[in-house]
Write a protein that holds these residues in place. Structure first.
Motif, PDB file in Angstrom:
ATOM      1  N   HIS A  19     -15.170   5.409  16.453  1.00 44.02           N
ATOM      2  CA  HIS A  19     -14.624   4.103  16.912  1.00 44.02           C
ATOM      3  C   HIS A  19     -15.418   3.753  17.924  1.00 44.02           C
ATOM      4  N   GLU A 117     -13.667   6.468   9.757  1.00 44.13           N
ATOM      5  CA  GLU A 117     -13.154   6.999  11.124  1.00 44.13           C
ATOM      6  C   GLU A 117     -12.563   8.248  11.091  1.00 44.13           C
ATOM      7  N   HIS A 158       0.081   6.765   4.349  1.00 42.80           N
ATOM      8  CA  HIS A 158       0.136   5.364   3.596  1.00 42.80           C
ATOM      9  C   HIS A 158      -1.367   4.842   3.321  1.00 42.80           C
ATOM     10  N   HIS A 159      -2.290   5.264   3.900  1.00 48.73           N
ATOM     11  CA  HIS A 159      -3.609   4.906   3.605  1.00 48.73           C
ATOM     12  C   HIS A 159      -4.183   5.911   2.388  1.00 48.73           C
ATOM     13  N   GLY A 167      -7.988   6.425   7.032  1.00 50.35           N
ATOM     14  CA  GLY A 167      -7.088   5.848   8.038  1.00 50.35           C
ATOM     15  C   GLY A 167      -6.277   6.703   8.541  1.00 50.35           C
ATOM     16  N   TYR A 168      -6.567   7.872   8.841  1.00 47.99           N
ATOM     17  CA  TYR A 168      -5.809   9.062   9.324  1.00 47.99           C
ATOM     18  C   TYR A 168      -4.847   9.822   8.448  1.00 47.99           C
ATOM     19  N   ASP A 195       4.647  -0.361   8.809  1.00 46.13           N
ATOM     20  CA  ASP A 195       3.521  -0.112   9.788  1.00 46.13           C
ATOM     21  C   ASP A 195       2.618  -1.365   9.751  1.00 46.13           C
ATOM     22  N   HIS A 197      -0.388  -1.682   9.644  1.00 45.49           N
ATOM     23  CA  HIS A 197      -1.343  -1.666   8.752  1.00 45.49           C
ATOM     24  C   HIS A 197      -0.940  -1.784   7.284  1.00 45.49           C
ATOM     25  N   PHE A 225      -7.620  -3.842   9.612  1.00 44.45           N
ATOM     26  CA  PHE A 225      -7.653  -2.698   8.655  1.00 44.45           C
ATOM     27  C   PHE A 225      -6.509  -2.618   7.977  1.00 44.45           C
ATOM     28  N   ASP A 284       3.350   0.878  15.175  1.00 43.51           N
ATOM     29  CA  ASP A 284       2.266   0.339  15.814  1.00 43.51           C
ATOM     30  C   ASP A 284       2.226  -1.329  15.863  1.00 43.51           C
ATOM     31  N   ILE A 291      -4.142  -0.325  19.070  1.00 39.35           N
ATOM     32  CA  ILE A 291      -5.092  -0.833  18.063  1.00 39.35           C
ATOM     33  C   ILE A 291      -4.646  -1.795  17.320  1.00 39.35           C
ATOM     34  N   GLY A 321       2.111   5.204  11.295  1.00 42.95           N
ATOM     35  CA  GLY A 321       1.603   5.146  12.523  1.00 42.95           C
ATOM     36  C   GLY A 321       2.422   4.834  13.785  1.00 42.95           C
ATOM     37  N   TYR A 323       0.641   4.670  18.227  1.00 45.63           N
ATOM     38  CA  TYR A 323      -0.227   5.381  19.006  1.00 45.63           C
ATOM     39  C   TYR A 323      -0.183   5.113  20.380  1.00 45.63           C
TER      40      TYR A 323
HETATM   41  C1  OKP Z   1      -3.430   4.251  10.434  1.00 45.80           C
HETATM   42  B1  OKP Z   1      -1.725   3.618  10.356  1.00 45.80           B
HETATM   43  C2  OKP Z   1     -11.167   1.472  14.418  1.00 45.80           C
HETATM   44  C3  OKP Z   1     -11.080   0.901  12.942  1.00 45.80           C
HETATM   45  C4  OKP Z   1     -10.223   1.891  12.013  1.00 45.80           C
HETATM   46  C5  OKP Z   1      -8.013   3.024  11.380  1.00 45.80           C
HETATM   47  C6  OKP Z   1      -6.696   2.496  11.622  1.00 45.80           C
HETATM   48  C7  OKP Z   1      -5.916   3.585  10.754  1.00 45.80           C
HETATM   49  C8  OKP Z   1      -4.346   3.127  11.183  1.00 45.80           C
HETATM   50  N1  OKP Z   1     -12.434   1.299  14.902  1.00 45.80           N
HETATM   51  N2  OKP Z   1      -8.987   1.951  12.322  1.00 45.80           N
HETATM   52  O1  OKP Z   1      -1.802   2.817   9.492  1.00 45.80           O
HETATM   53  O2  OKP Z   1      -1.375   3.576  11.634  1.00 45.80           O
END
Ligand code: OKP
Ligand code: ZN
Length: 341
Positions: A19, A117, A158-159, A167-168, A195, A197, A225, A284, A291, A321, A323
């Motif tokens: 990050h 990431e 979901h990613h 995306g975690y 979400d 994203h 993202f 989020d 974020i 998500g 955070y």
């Molecule tokens: C996961 B969920 C950060 C860029 C990447 C990844 C975000 C993943 C979000 N420098 N960020 O949809 O909440």
């Protein structure tokens, strides 16, 4: 509302996220599920159960078998390669490159990554399985005739695409839940992704399918993202044409504009003939999320739940998500209370 929660989420406790050019403590950590569980209990939701052990048969209907095999062995291969840190993809297939799967674990990691990431660690696969089991049991709770379930999934899903992590996310919990509803006889299911994203993994899985209607409200991809998915002209393909609805929204979107998009998505879901909603819930969209760039308030999350419930369908909510701030717990509890109101 029955809540499905597994302590095994704690097995995913990465120390690194790439990050801003640094390896930082991940935004997506065990504290999130703990805060959310505490807040929903505080709000009076006391029916919390651990998911049953279940295998991969439903997951294999939404994910590639080679991908799930990769997830099961990536940590062992990464360590065996002599790497000292967590597993981070560095080389990805791109425009004009081959799509062959490398033998070398560093190459394999890149092949299955859609973003870099997200570090993979010991225990990540086991935690992802536990999240998947929460989603499966939540879906079966609806299959048994109940109206609401909350799968407190962590890691989120979901990613995660057909054969992609990032995306975690590793296993697409919402898609697995939808598949389980279909296994039980549903002819049409909606996945509603609120979400911040875009749910690119879910879209990847459902894009050519006519039995799952996918709608996502999210930060416009030109500025958020996952950047390469989530435009309004992505409407589905083949048998799935017309079964994908994206609502990209600009910076500082607040309840008025956000809820107008939600109303449209819910109307399309009703028109699709969906028999149930799988809600991919990220909080989020909150005004103080670290974020993201929407402006929803804690009260808006209650309104969100009430609007979704007004569609009149059974709802399994899968955690995505949200955070950083303690309000993530309250915001999730508000959605659940709004649903049941
Ligand atoms: C996961 B969920 C950060 C860029 C990447 C990844 C975000 C993943 C979000 N420098 N960020 O949809 O909440
Ligand atoms: Zn998100």
């Amino acid at each position: 509302m029955r809540i499905f929660y597994s302590e095994d989420h704690k097995l995913r406790d990465a120390k690194t996220e790439l990050h801003g050019g640094l390896l930082v403590t991940p935004f997506e950590g065990p504290f999130r599920a703990e805060w959310i569980l505490a807040a929903v209990r505080e709000a009076g939701f006391s029916d919390v159960v651990s998911p049953r052990p279940q295998g991969l048969e439903t997951a294999l209907k939404v994910h590639d078998a080679g991908y799930l095999d990769f997830l099961s062995k990536v940590w062992r291969l990464w360590k065996a390669s002599g790497a000292e840190g967590e597993a981070i993809a560095t080389s990805l297939p791109v425009r004009r490159s081959t799509q062959r799967i490398p033998n070398d674990i560093d190459g394999m990691l890149g092949y299955y990554a859609n973003a870099t990431e997200t570090s993979i660690t010991d225990g990540t696969y086991e935690a992802a399985l536990s999240a998947m089991r929460c989603a499966l049991d939540g879906a079966d709770w609806l299959n048994a005739g109940n109206r609401f379930a909350f799968a407190l999934c962590r890691p989120p899903g979901h990613h995660a695409g057909i054969d992609l992590f990032g995306g975690y996310c590793f296993i697409n919990n919402a898609a697995v839940a939808a598949e389980r509803l279909i296994e039980h006889g549903a002819k049409k299911v909606a996945i509603l992704d609120v979400d911040f994203h875009h749910g690119n993994g879910t879209q990847d899985i459902t894009y050519q399918r006519s039995d799952i209607f996918f709608a996502s409200l999210h930060g416009e991809p030109a500025n958020a993202f996952p950047y390469f998915w989530g435009y309004a002209d992505e409407i589905g393909a083949g048998a799935g044409e017309g079964c994908n609805a994206n609502y990209p929204l600009p910076r500082d979107t607040a309840w008025q504009a956000w809820s107008a998009a939600l109303a449209d998505a819910l109307a399309r879901i009703k028109a699709s003939g969906a028999e149930a909603i799988v809600l991919s819930l990220g909080v989020d969209t909150f005004e103080r999320d670290p974020i993201s760039f929407f402006r929803l308030t804690s009260e808006d999350f209650s309104r969100m739940g009430a609007m979704i419930a007004a569609a009149g369908l059974p709802v399994i909510t899968c955690m995505e998500g949200g955070y950083g701030v303690p309000e993530i717990g309250l915001n999730v509890a508000n959605v659940l209370m709004g649903l049941e109101a």
